[in-house]
Scaffold this motif. Structure first.
Motif, PDB file in Angstrom:
ATOM      1  N   TRP A  66       0.846  -1.263   0.044  1.00 10.19           N
ATOM      2  CA  TRP A  66      -0.157  -0.087  -0.212  1.00 10.19           C
ATOM      3  C   TRP A  66       0.714   1.363   0.050  1.00 10.19           C
ATOM      4  CZ3 TRP A  66      -3.132  -1.832   4.858  1.00 10.19           C
ATOM      5  CH2 TRP A  66      -4.007  -2.838   4.833  1.00 10.19           C
ATOM      6  N   ASP A  67       1.941   1.228   0.598  1.00  9.97           N
ATOM      7  CA  ASP A  67       2.951   2.319   0.734  1.00  9.97           C
ATOM      8  C   ASP A  67       3.260   2.486  -0.400  1.00  9.97           C
ATOM      9  OD1 ASP A  67       3.559   3.882   2.797  1.00  9.97           O
ATOM     10  OD2 ASP A  67       5.455   2.719   3.384  1.00  9.97           O
ATOM     11  N   VAL A  68       3.774   1.519  -1.369  1.00  5.82           N
ATOM     12  CA  VAL A  68       4.306   1.697  -2.671  1.00  5.82           C
ATOM     13  C   VAL A  68       3.555   2.725  -3.477  1.00  5.82           C
ATOM     14  CG1 VAL A  68       5.077   0.730  -4.825  1.00  5.82           C
ATOM     15  CG2 VAL A  68       5.688  -0.228  -2.433  1.00  5.82           C
ATOM     16  N   PHE A  69       1.993   2.068  -3.351  1.00  6.00           N
ATOM     17  CA  PHE A  69       0.963   2.936  -4.104  1.00  6.00           C
ATOM     18  C   PHE A  69       0.767   4.317  -3.790  1.00  6.00           C
ATOM     19  CE2 PHE A  69      -0.044  -1.258  -6.157  1.00  6.00           C
ATOM     20  CZ  PHE A  69      -0.467  -0.975  -7.170  1.00  6.00           C
ATOM     21  N   ALA A  70       0.771   4.471  -2.244  1.00  2.72           N
ATOM     22  CA  ALA A  70       0.552   5.556  -1.760  1.00  2.72           C
ATOM     23  C   ALA A  70       1.348   6.618  -1.924  1.00  2.72           C
ATOM     24  CB  ALA A  70       0.330   5.684   0.155  1.00  2.72           C
ATOM     25  N   VAL A  71       2.827   6.232  -1.726  1.00  2.00           N
ATOM     26  CA  VAL A  71       3.975   7.382  -2.051  1.00  2.00           C
ATOM     27  C   VAL A  71       3.959   7.840  -3.534  1.00  2.00           C
ATOM     28  CG1 VAL A  71       6.353   7.691  -1.974  1.00  2.00           C
ATOM     29  CG2 VAL A  71       4.935   6.706   0.074  1.00  2.00           C
ATOM     30  N   SER A  72       3.808   6.508  -4.253  1.00  3.11           N
ATOM     31  CA  SER A  72       4.019   7.100  -5.890  1.00  3.11           C
ATOM     32  C   SER A  72       2.800   7.774  -6.245  1.00  3.11           C
ATOM     33  CB  SER A  72       4.202   5.934  -6.599  1.00  3.11           C
ATOM     34  OG  SER A  72       3.119   4.934  -6.391  1.00  3.11           O
ATOM     35  N   THR A  73       1.728   7.458  -5.768  1.00  4.04           N
ATOM     36  CA  THR A  73       0.399   8.303  -6.272  1.00  4.04           C
ATOM     37  C   THR A  73       0.556   9.815  -5.827  1.00  4.04           C
ATOM     38  OG1 THR A  73      -1.034   6.373  -6.078  1.00  4.04           O
ATOM     39  CG2 THR A  73      -1.965   8.604  -5.909  1.00  4.04           C
ATOM     40  N   TYR A  74       0.977   9.967  -4.479  1.00  3.83           N
ATOM     41  CA  TYR A  74       1.325  11.222  -3.626  1.00  3.83           C
ATOM     42  C   TYR A  74       2.074  12.126  -4.612  1.00  3.83           C
ATOM     43  CZ  TYR A  74       1.694  14.596  -0.181  1.00  3.83           C
ATOM     44  OH  TYR A  74       1.924  15.830   0.582  1.00  3.83           O
ATOM     45  N   PHE A  75       3.109  11.416  -5.078  1.00  2.00           N
ATOM     46  CA  PHE A  75       4.312  12.191  -5.759  1.00  2.00           C
ATOM     47  C   PHE A  75       3.807  12.564  -7.190  1.00  2.00           C
ATOM     48  CE2 PHE A  75       7.775  12.387  -8.872  1.00  2.00           C
ATOM     49  CZ  PHE A  75       8.665  13.355  -8.191  1.00  2.00           C
ATOM     50  N   THR A  76       3.094  11.790  -7.950  1.00  2.00           N
ATOM     51  CA  THR A  76       2.388  12.135  -9.019  1.00  2.00           C
ATOM     52  C   THR A  76       1.550  13.210  -8.867  1.00  2.00           C
ATOM     53  OG1 THR A  76       2.732   9.735  -9.588  1.00  2.00           O
ATOM     54  CG2 THR A  76       1.659  11.091 -11.053  1.00  2.00           C
ATOM     55  N   VAL A  77       0.741  13.108  -8.023  1.00  2.00           N
ATOM     56  CA  VAL A  77      -0.583  14.052  -7.904  1.00  2.00           C
ATOM     57  C   VAL A  77       0.278  15.248  -7.483  1.00  2.00           C
ATOM     58  CG1 VAL A  77      -2.607  14.578  -6.779  1.00  2.00           C
ATOM     59  CG2 VAL A  77      -2.345  12.312  -7.430  1.00  2.00           C
ATOM     60  N   SER A  78       1.122  15.252  -6.673  1.00  2.00           N
ATOM     61  CA  SER A  78       1.610  16.581  -6.192  1.00  2.00           C
ATOM     62  C   SER A  78       2.397  17.188  -7.237  1.00  2.00           C
ATOM     63  CB  SER A  78       2.724  16.297  -5.167  1.00  2.00           C
ATOM     64  OG  SER A  78       2.082  15.749  -4.217  1.00  2.00           O
ATOM     65  N   LEU A  79       2.883  16.441  -8.076  1.00  2.00           N
ATOM     66  CA  LEU A  79       3.581  16.933  -9.136  1.00  2.00           C
ATOM     67  C   LEU A  79       2.718  17.663 -10.358  1.00  2.00           C
ATOM     68  CD1 LEU A  79       7.014  16.940 -10.207  1.00  2.00           C
ATOM     69  CD2 LEU A  79       6.015  15.370 -11.442  1.00  2.00           C
ATOM     70  N   VAL A  80       1.536  16.765 -10.634  1.00  3.77           N
ATOM     71  CA  VAL A  80       0.477  17.497 -11.485  1.00  3.77           C
ATOM     72  C   VAL A  80       0.061  18.642 -10.749  1.00  3.77           C
ATOM     73  CG1 VAL A  80      -1.628  17.183 -12.287  1.00  3.77           C
ATOM     74  CG2 VAL A  80       0.360  15.216 -12.472  1.00  3.77           C
ATOM     75  N   PHE A  81      -0.330  18.692  -9.844  1.00  3.14           N
ATOM     76  CA  PHE A  81      -0.809  19.969  -9.022  1.00  3.14           C
ATOM     77  C   PHE A  81       0.193  21.054  -9.062  1.00  3.14           C
ATOM     78  CE2 PHE A  81      -2.987  21.165  -4.939  1.00  3.14           C
ATOM     79  CZ  PHE A  81      -4.092  21.750  -5.456  1.00  3.14           C
ATOM     80  N   TRP A  82       1.500  20.785  -8.870  1.00  2.00           N
ATOM     81  CA  TRP A  82       2.325  21.778  -8.929  1.00  2.00           C
ATOM     82  C   TRP A  82       2.365  22.449 -10.389  1.00  2.00           C
ATOM     83  CZ3 TRP A  82       7.844  21.337 -10.186  1.00  2.00           C
ATOM     84  CH2 TRP A  82       8.498  22.289  -9.578  1.00  2.00           C
ATOM     85  N   TYR A  83       2.438  21.521 -11.224  1.00  2.00           N
ATOM     86  CA  TYR A  83       2.852  21.885 -12.627  1.00  2.00           C
ATOM     87  C   TYR A  83       1.549  22.744 -13.119  1.00  2.00           C
ATOM     88  CZ  TYR A  83       3.433  21.991 -17.597  1.00  2.00           C
ATOM     89  OH  TYR A  83       3.561  22.010 -18.895  1.00  2.00           O
ATOM     90  N   ILE A  84       0.402  22.473 -12.618  1.00  2.00           N
ATOM     91  CA  ILE A  84      -0.752  23.005 -13.411  1.00  2.00           C
ATOM     92  C   ILE A  84      -1.051  24.485 -12.762  1.00  2.00           C
ATOM     93  CG2 ILE A  84      -2.608  22.180 -11.492  1.00  2.00           C
ATOM     94  CD1 ILE A  84      -3.211  22.295 -15.189  1.00  2.00           C
ATOM     95  N   GLY A  85      -0.435  24.571 -11.433  1.00  2.00           N
ATOM     96  CA  GLY A  85      -0.255  25.953 -10.976  1.00  2.00           C
ATOM     97  C   GLY A  85       0.900  26.608 -11.617  1.00  2.00           C
ATOM     98  N   LEU A  86       1.811  26.137 -11.946  1.00  2.00           N
ATOM     99  CA  LEU A  86       3.155  26.837 -12.666  1.00  2.00           C
ATOM    100  C   LEU A  86       2.684  27.575 -13.988  1.00  2.00           C
ATOM    101  CD1 LEU A  86       6.228  24.820 -11.788  1.00  2.00           C
ATOM    102  CD2 LEU A  86       5.885  27.153 -11.441  1.00  2.00           C
ATOM    103  N   ILE A  87       1.632  26.622 -14.846  1.00  2.00           N
ATOM    104  CA  ILE A  87       1.543  27.063 -16.130  1.00  2.00           C
ATOM    105  C   ILE A  87       1.304  28.385 -16.512  1.00  2.00           C
ATOM    106  CG2 ILE A  87      -0.168  26.665 -17.986  1.00  2.00           C
ATOM    107  CD1 ILE A  87      -0.311  23.907 -17.246  1.00  2.00           C
ATOM    108  N   PRO A  88       0.025  29.234 -15.772  1.00  2.00           N
ATOM    109  CA  PRO A  88       0.065  30.702 -16.037  1.00  2.00           C
ATOM    110  C   PRO A  88       1.238  31.388 -15.635  1.00  2.00           C
ATOM    111  CG  PRO A  88      -1.761  29.547 -14.757  1.00  2.00           C
ATOM    112  CD  PRO A  88      -0.588  28.707 -14.852  1.00  2.00           C
ATOM    113  N   ASP A  89       1.920  30.947 -14.586  1.00  2.00           N
ATOM    114  CA  ASP A  89       3.177  31.823 -14.305  1.00  2.00           C
ATOM    115  C   ASP A  89       4.319  31.723 -15.540  1.00  2.00           C
ATOM    116  OD1 ASP A  89       1.856  32.467 -12.201  1.00  2.00           O
ATOM    117  OD2 ASP A  89       2.889  31.618 -10.510  1.00  2.00           O
TER     118      ASP A  89
END
Lengths: 379, 456
Positions: free
Chosen positions: B161-184
C-alpha cells in the motif's frame, strides 16, 4: 501584414470593473466568438461571458470510477484467480485490504486524467503557434491589463465597426491581430502525426530499455552479486589446502548414511541365521517387490520364478525358485543371495536397495505359495 | 488591552503593490545573476549531497551490512528518514489543497513554495524504501507488472500500500504543482527577452494564453485536484502508519497511529516550510508578499498540531496502562526510562514543550525565535520516528532477543545526503521557477476583483 488574414481585434482595459461592463456590452451587441484575457481568473467572469458551467467534473467522475473498478478487478483477478496464495491464513478475497490500493488508484487516475483531458483535449494544448501568442496584446494581458479579443470569424464582425465599438467601451489600446494560415489548427495537437509517431518511438525505446534492464542487465555483472560468493565450487582449486584441491575426500572410515557394509559377505549360513525380514508383506511392499523382481530377477529366473530364462541359453539357466531347498530357506538366506550373489549370479547390492531386497524376498514367497499352496489357503 | 477587529480580513499582501510590481519582484531572482550567498549555500548543500552519494555508493558496493541495522533492529535510519521526509512533504499539500478548500487566502503566497517542498521531500523520502531493500536495482518488483516469474505482489500488505500511496502522492503533487505553474510560466514567457529562456518557458507553458474560457476550466480543475489531494494527503501518512500499526509489535500495534502520524506530518512540514520561507523572503526581499501575518498563522498551525502530537504521546501511555497488557506497558516505560530515554525526552521537549511558547503573540511574531523553535520541532519530529522505530524493535516480547541499535557513519552520511538533496533542489528551484504563484497572488490583491456593486 496585408496578405495575412485577420484573426481578431483586441482591446486592453486598465480596470477590472470596466472590463466586466465591456464584456456585458459585447454580449448585448451580439458577438459570440470572442474571448477575455486576464492575468488571473476573475470572479463572475464566466457569468458575464455567459459560459456554461465547466463539465470537467464528469471527466473526473468517469476516470475516477474506472480507476477504482480496474484496481478492484485487477486485485481480485491476481489474488483469487491468477495467483492464489495464502498469506497469514487470510481468505483470498479480502475487500478491506483492497481499499487502500483502490483509493490510491482512484485518486491517481482521476486527477491525472482530469488534467490531461483539460490541457490536451479541451484546450488543444500544446499550441505554441496560436495567433495571440507573442503579440503586444498578450504581453500586456499577462501582466496588469485585461483584454477582450473579438474574432474575425464572428458573423457580425466588421473591422472598422468593431474597432470603434471597443474604443467606445473605454479601451486603452486596440490591436489588430493577424495570423499565418497554418497557425490556426482546431484539431487537438496530441493527434498530430508527428506527435503520435514521437510517442510511438518513445514507447518502443522505453519498453526496449525496460526489457533489457529487467531481463538482461539485472543478470549481468556486477548486478548478479548473489551469484558471486566467497565459497569453493566443485571442481575448482583453493589455497586453503596444501594440495590445492577444492574437493576433499571423506575421512578414512567414513560411512555414508544407508550404506553400512554388509557383515555376512561369503557367510550364507550366518546370514540365514541372524537376518530377519524387517518388512511385513503389505500390499505396497508386495507391489514394490513385484516391480523390482520383474526388473532385476525375471530376466534369468523367469516372470514366475520357474527358472525359465528369457536369455535363451546364452547363460546357463538358473535353478527354479520353487525347489524345496528354497521354499524352506529362511528370508535371510534369500536376502543373502541377492546381496552377495551365488555361483554365476553376481551381487545386486549396488542396484537394489536393502528395503527393496526384503520386498523382493516377500514377493518370492508369494510366487512360491502360488504353486505350492498350503492346506489353509484352499479353505 | 489592544483589540483586534476580526470582522475585517487583513490583506494577504502588504504595501498594496501594483500588478506589474508582483511580476517584477517574483521574476527578479530568475533574471539576475545569483548572489555570492547563493553560491555558498549551494556548495554546502552539494557537499552534503556528495557525502550522501559516497555513503550510498559504499552501501551499494558492500550491501546494507555497513549500516547499523541488525537483528532484532532490522529497521534503522532508513525507515526513520523515510517517515520523516514523507511527513515534511505533507505541509505542501495541506497548504495548497486543504487551505484552498477552506478558502484561507493567506495560503496563496506560500502555496507554490510549499508544493515544491512537498515534491522534493517526497523525492528524498522515496530514496529510503528503495535502498533499504538491499538490492535497489530489483525494486521494479515492488510494482505489479507481468514478469517472467509469473509472480504478483501481495496486495494485502501495508508495505505494498505504501508503494502505491507514495508514488500516487508524488505524481499528484507534481501534477498539482505543474498545473499551478502554467500561467506563471506563460507570464514569464511574455516577459523574458532571453531566447533560450523563451523557448523553455514556451514549451513548459504549453501555449497558455490567459483566456477566460480556459480560466473557467482551470479553476474547476484546481478545485477538483484540491478535493482529491485532501483525502490523498491524509491517506498517505495513514498508510505509512499502517506499516507499523498493522504489525503486532508492541508500541506499534495501536489504532491511534494514523491520526497521530498525520498530525505529526503536518507539524513537521509546517516547521520546515516556515524555516525555509524565513530565509527566502529575506534574501529575495519579498517580505511584503510572504508577510509576518502569514508566518504567524503558520506558527498557530504548528501550535495546534504540536498539541495533537502531545495528546497522542499522553494517550499512548494511557492506553498502555488501560489495556492491562504488561508487554505494552513495558514498551512505553522502556521508551521513557530505557536505554533510548534520551531520544524520547528530546522528542517530548522539542515537540510538546517548546512549541507552547507559541501561545505568546510576541514569540509568534519574532522571526529569530520562531525560526529556532521550528528547527527544534524538526529535530523533535525526527526523533519521534527514531523512538517509534528503534525502541519497539530493540526490546520486544522476548528478552533473549533484545538488542541495541547503533548507527554507523554511513547511516549519518545518507541522512546528511538526503538533506543535501533537498536543499540542492530548493536552491535550484528558487533560481529557475517563480517561488510565489504570480497569478494567485494577483487574484487576492485589493481591487483585483470586480466590486460587487458593479456586477453580480
Amino acid at each position: 501584414m496585408e496578405n495575412k488574414p485577420l484573426y481578431s481585434v483586441a482591446a486592453t482595459f486598465d480596470d477590472v470593473n470596466k472590463l466586466i461592463k465591456a464584456v456585458d456590452k459585447v454580449n448585448e451587441a451580439g458577438y459570440t466568438i470572442y474571448d477575455v484575457h486576464s492575468p488571473y481568473p476573475i470572479h463572475g467572469m464566466p457569468k458575464a461571458m455567459k459560459l456554461k458551467p465547466s463539465k470537467l467534473g464528469f471527466v473526473t467522475l468517469i476516470f475516477g470510477l474506472s480507476g477504482a473498478i480496474f484496481a478492484f478487478l485487477f486485485m481480485y483477478w491476481v489474488n483469487v484467480i491468477d495467483y492464489p496464495l495464502i498469506v497469514g491464513g487470510k481468505p483470498f478475497y479480502q475487500l478491506p485490504a483492497y481499499i487502500p490500493v483502490m483509493f490510491e488508484v482512484t485518486v491517481l487516475s482521476a486527477s491525472v486524467f482530469t488534467i490531461v483531458w483539460m490541457l490536451f483535449i479541451m484546450f488543444k494544448f500544446p499550441n505554441l503557434s496560436h495567433p495571440l501568442l507573442d503579440t503586444d496584446y498578450m504581453k500586456k494581458v499577462s501582466v496588469d491589463r485585461y483584454g477582450i479579443s473579438i474574432q474575425a470569424k464572428d458573423e457580425l464582425f466588421d473591422l472598422v465597426k468593431v474597432k470603434e465599438f471597443l474604443k467606445e467601451l473605454g479601451a486603452e489600446e486596440v490591436f489588430e491581430i493577424y495570423f499565418k494560415v497554418d497557425e490556426l489548427k482546431d484539431k487537438p495537437k496530441i493527434f498530430d502525426k508527428k506527435f503520435i509517431s514521437f510517442l510511438a518511438l518513445t514507447t518502443v525505446i522505453v519498453s526496449g530499455i525496460t526489457y533489457f534492464i529487467l531481463n538482461h542487465l539485472l543478470f549481468m555483472s556486477p548486478f548478479n552479486w548473489m551469484h558471486e560468493q566467497f565459497r569453493v565450487d566443485p571442481q575448482t582449486t583453493t589455497t586453503v589446502f596444501k594440495d590445492n584441491f577444492g574437493m576433499r575426500n571423506p575421512v578414512a572410515g567414513t560411512v555414508a548414511r544407508g550404506h553400512l557394509p554388509y557383515p555376512f559377505k561369503g557367510n550364507p549360513a550366518d546370514a540365514e541365521k541372524f537376518l530377519v525380514n524387517p518388512l511385513i508383506p503389505t500390499k505396497q511392499v508386495l507391489e514394490l517387490g513385484k516391480q523390482k523382481y520383474l526388473t532385476f530377477c525375471s530376466p534369468c529366473h523367469g516372470n514366475f520364478g520357474e527358472g525359465d530364462s528369457r536369455l535363451r541359453g546364452q547363460f546357463p539357466n538358473p535353478p527354479t525358485l520353487h525347489s524345496d531347498k528354497l521354499r524352506n530357506m529362511k528370508d535371510g538366506g534369500i536376502y543373502h543371495i541377492i546381496t552377495d550373489g551365488q555361483n554365476v549370479m553376481p551381487s545386486y547390492a549396488s542396484q537394489i536397495t536393502e528395503e527393496e531386497r526384503w520386498a523382493i524376498v516377500h514377493y518370492i514367497r508369494v510366487l512360491q505359495r502360488s504353486l505350492n499352496p498350503k492346506e489353509s489357503d484352499l479353505r | 488591552m489592544r483589540t483586534i477587529d476580526y470582522s475585517i480580513e487583513p490583506p494577504v499582501v502588504e504595501q498594496n503593490p501594483s500588478l506589474s510590481s508582483i511580476n517584477e519582484s517574483i521574476a527578479k531572482p530568475l533574471e539576475t545573476k545569483p548572489t555570492k550567498g547563493w553560491y555558498i549555500a549551494i556548495s554546502i548543500s552539494l557537499t552534503m549531497l556528495l557525502i550522501g552519494a559516497v555513503s550510498l555508493g559504499w552501501t551499494f558496493y558492500k550491501g546494507v551490512g555497513v549500516w547499523g541495522v541488525n537483528q532484532p533492529v532490522g529497521w534503522g535510519f532508513d525507515i526513520v528518514n523515510f517517515v520523516f521526509w514523507v511527513g515534511i512533504g505533507h505541509a505542501g499539500t495541506l497548504i495548497s489543497a486543504i487551505l484552498f478548500l477552506l478558502r484561507q487566502r493567506w495560503r496563496t503566497s506560500i502555496a507554490r513554495f510549499a508544493e515544491a517542498m512537498t515534491i522534493f521531500a517526497v523525492m528524498c523520502a522515496g530514496i529510503f524504501p528503495a535502498i533499504h531493500t538491499g538490492r535497489p536495482w530489483l525494486d521494479g518488483y515492488l510494482f505489479p507488472y507481468p514478469n517472467q516469474h509469473a509472480l504478483w505482489v501481495n496486495f494485502t500488505s501495508p508495505l505494498l500500500w505504501d508503494v502505491f500511496a507514495v508514488s500516487t502522492y508524488f505524481t499528484v503533487s507534481l501534477v498539482f504543482w505543474y498545473i499551478g505553474l502554467i500561467p506563471d510560466l506563460a507570464a514569464l514567457r511574455d516577459r523574458t527577452t532571453n531566447k533560450i529562456k523563451k523557448v523553455v518557458y514556451s514549451i513548459l507553458s504549453l501555449g497558455w494564453r490567459h483566456s477566460n474560457r480556459h480560466w473557467q476550466h482551470y479553476e474547476m480543475a484546481y478545485l477538483i485536484l484540491a478535493g482529491f489531494a485532501t483525502p490523498l494527503v491524509l491517506s498517505v501518512h495513514t498508510i505509512v502508519s499502517f506499516d507499523f500499526a498493522v504489525s503486532i509489535m508492541p508500541g506499534w500495534h495501536t489504532t491511534i497511529f494514523p491520526p497521530y502520524f498525520v498530525a505529526g506530518a503536518v507539524f513537521s512540514g509546517f516547521a520546515m516550510v516556515q524555516n525555509v520561507l524565513i530565509i527566502i523572503r529575506k534574501v529575495f526581499k519579498i517580505e511584503h508578499i510572504i508577510t509576518l501575518d502569514t508566518l504567524e498563522k503558520m506558527n498557530k498551525v504548528m501550535l495546534a498540531t504540536g498539541m495533537m502530537v502531545g495528546y497522542a504521546y499522553g494517550m499512548e501511555f494511557f492506553i498502555a496502562w488501560y489495556s492491562g497488557n504488561p508487554i505494552e506497558q513495558f514498551v512505553f516505560l522502556n521508551r521513557a526510562l530505557g536505554p533510548y530515554a534520551w531520544s524520547y525526552w528530546i522528542m517530548v521537549s522539542c515537540n510538546v514543550l517548546f512549541t507552547q511558547l507559541f501561545w505568546f503573540r510576541k514569540i509568534r511574531r519574532s522571526i529569530p525565535v520562531m525560526f529556532v523553535i521550528a528547527v527544534l520541532v524538526n529535530v523533535g519530529m525526527w526523533f519521534e520516528r527514531f523512538v517509534i522505530v528503534v525502541t519497539s524493535l530493540s526490546r520486544d516480547y522476548l528478552p533473549s532477543s533484545w538488542g541495541m541499535y547503533i548507527p554507523t557513519i554511513y547511516d549519518f552520511g545518507i541522512l546528511i545526503g538526503s538533506f543535501g538533496l533537498f536543499f540542492t533542489l530548493i536552491f535550484l528551484f528558487i533560481r529557475t521557477l517563480p517561488v510565489v504563484s504570480i497569478a494567485e497572488v494577483k487574484a487576492v490583491l485589493p481591487n483585483s476583483q470586480p466590486s460587487h456593486g458593479g456586477h453580480n
